[in-house]
Design an enzyme around this catalytic site. Structure first.
Site, short mmCIF file in Angstrom:
data_model
loop_
_atom_site.label_atom_id
_atom_site.label_comp_id
_atom_site.label_asym_id
_atom_site.label_seq_id
_atom_site.Cartn_x
_atom_site.Cartn_y
_atom_site.Cartn_z
N SER A 1 -107.62 -63.02 69.46
CA SER A 1 -107.73 -61.88 70.38
C SER A 1 -107.54 -60.56 69.66
O SER A 1 -106.88 -60.47 68.62
CB SER A 1 -106.68 -62.00 71.49
OG SER A 1 -106.78 -63.24 72.15
N1 SAH Z 1 -104.23 -66.72 71.44
C1 SAH Z 1 -105.31 -67.09 70.58
C2 SAH Z 1 -106.63 -66.94 71.29
C3 SAH Z 1 -107.54 -68.06 70.94
S1 SAH Z 1 -109.04 -68.16 71.89
C4 SAH Z 1 -105.26 -66.26 69.30
O1 SAH Z 1 -104.62 -65.21 69.28
O2 SAH Z 1 -105.87 -66.69 68.31
C5 SAH Z 1 -108.56 -69.28 73.16
C6 SAH Z 1 -108.15 -70.66 72.75
O3 SAH Z 1 -107.94 -71.41 73.95
C7 SAH Z 1 -109.20 -71.45 71.95
O4 SAH Z 1 -108.62 -71.89 70.75
C8 SAH Z 1 -109.57 -72.61 72.86
O5 SAH Z 1 -109.84 -73.82 72.17
C9 SAH Z 1 -108.32 -72.74 73.71
N2 SAH Z 1 -108.50 -73.41 75.00
C10 SAH Z 1 -109.51 -73.31 75.89
N3 SAH Z 1 -109.29 -74.09 76.95
C11 SAH Z 1 -108.10 -74.73 76.73
C12 SAH Z 1 -107.32 -75.68 77.46
N4 SAH Z 1 -107.72 -76.17 78.64
N5 SAH Z 1 -106.16 -76.11 76.92
C13 SAH Z 1 -105.72 -75.64 75.73
N6 SAH Z 1 -106.41 -74.74 75.00
C14 SAH Z 1 -107.58 -74.29 75.49
#
Ligand code: SAH
Length: 221
Positions: free
Chosen positions: A70
């Site tokens: 993000s």
């Molecule tokens: N907070 C993270 C943002 C990553 S993007 C950062 O700062 O890097 C969002 C993430 O949510 C992705 O890695 C994706 O695989 C995960 N995601 C999506 N749906 C999900 C679910 N149902 N359970 C766990 N993770 C999930």
């Protein structure tokens, strides 16, 4: 921490982080504890080496598997909204991704559970937590839409992928008075929302427009 490594522009990462924190202040981030932590967490270790020189730009970046780390402003905003200046005991994060948001929250709460549905992303994040000696993070490979009932209730929940509506299962895992910060919606029509659990149900407050990857079901290797 890795304070003096050089980034691609030849500046120390410490100096580029200070510049980023000035930008966050200008954009309205007020919580000094959040700004302090963001001036210390080395975001460049949360992205691929090829992108490390861009790690302190205020933008989202790809982390593989069609996912993104993000934008720092959004990380700061969500952290600030989750904490509201309080000391939270037990927090759940859904969507570990690179682990950057987790690493920013870890020093500010007592214990953080973080769940990620893609195993390889979780493994990389765990290595980063070890490198930074962040020992109050409990990472799990699971579908975060289900929450972690065995460790509930949580004082706060932060979701970093967008469901289409407010997931009831997660609201039920908040203690009364607990807060959940999450993006809601599809594609480029999404809003960051604060959900506060009340004795009878929950209240919602819209914070601002955002753009996150979708919350998906199930798990992958
Ligand atoms: N907070 C993270 C943002 C990553 S993007 C950062 O700062 O890097 C969002 C993430 O949510 C992705 O890695 C994706 O695989 C995960 N995601 C999506 N749906 C999900 C679910 N149902 N359970 C766990 N993770 C999930």
């Amino acid at each position: 921490m890795i304070a003096h490594s050089q980034n691609g522009q030849g500046m120390t990462s410490e100096r580029t982080r200070e510049r980023l924190v000035r930008q966050l202040r200008d954009e309205g981030i007020r919580d000094e504890r959040v700004l302090q932590v963001m001036s210390q967490v080395p975001r460049h270790i949360f992205v691929d080496e090829a992108l490390a020189s861009r790690a302190y730009e205020n933008t989202a970046l790809p982390i593989g598997r069609s996912q993104t780390i993000s934008q720092p402003y959004i990380v700061a905003r969500m952290t600030e909204a989750l904490l509201e200046g309080e000391n939270l005991d037990k927090v759940l994060e859904v969507g570990t991704g690179s682990g950057y948001q987790t690493a920013v929250l870890a020093p500010l709460v007592r214990r953080i559970y973080t769940v990620e549905r893609i195993a390889t992303l979780l493994e990389q994040a765990k290595q980063r937590f070890r490198l930074l000696k962040l020992r109050n993070i409990h990472p799990k490979h699971s579908d975060g839409g289900l929450g972690l009932p065995e460790f509930s209730p949580f004082d706060g929940i932060i979701v970093t992928a967008a469901p289409e509506g407010i997931p009831r299962t997660l609201v039920e895992q908040l203690r009364p008075g607990g807060r959940m910060i999450l993006p809601i919606g599809q594609g480029d029509v999404q809003a960051l929302v604060k959900v506060t659990r009340t004795a009878r149900g929950y209240d919602t407050e819209m914070l601002e427009p955002v753009r996150f990857v979708p919350l998906l079901g199930g798990t992958e290797t």
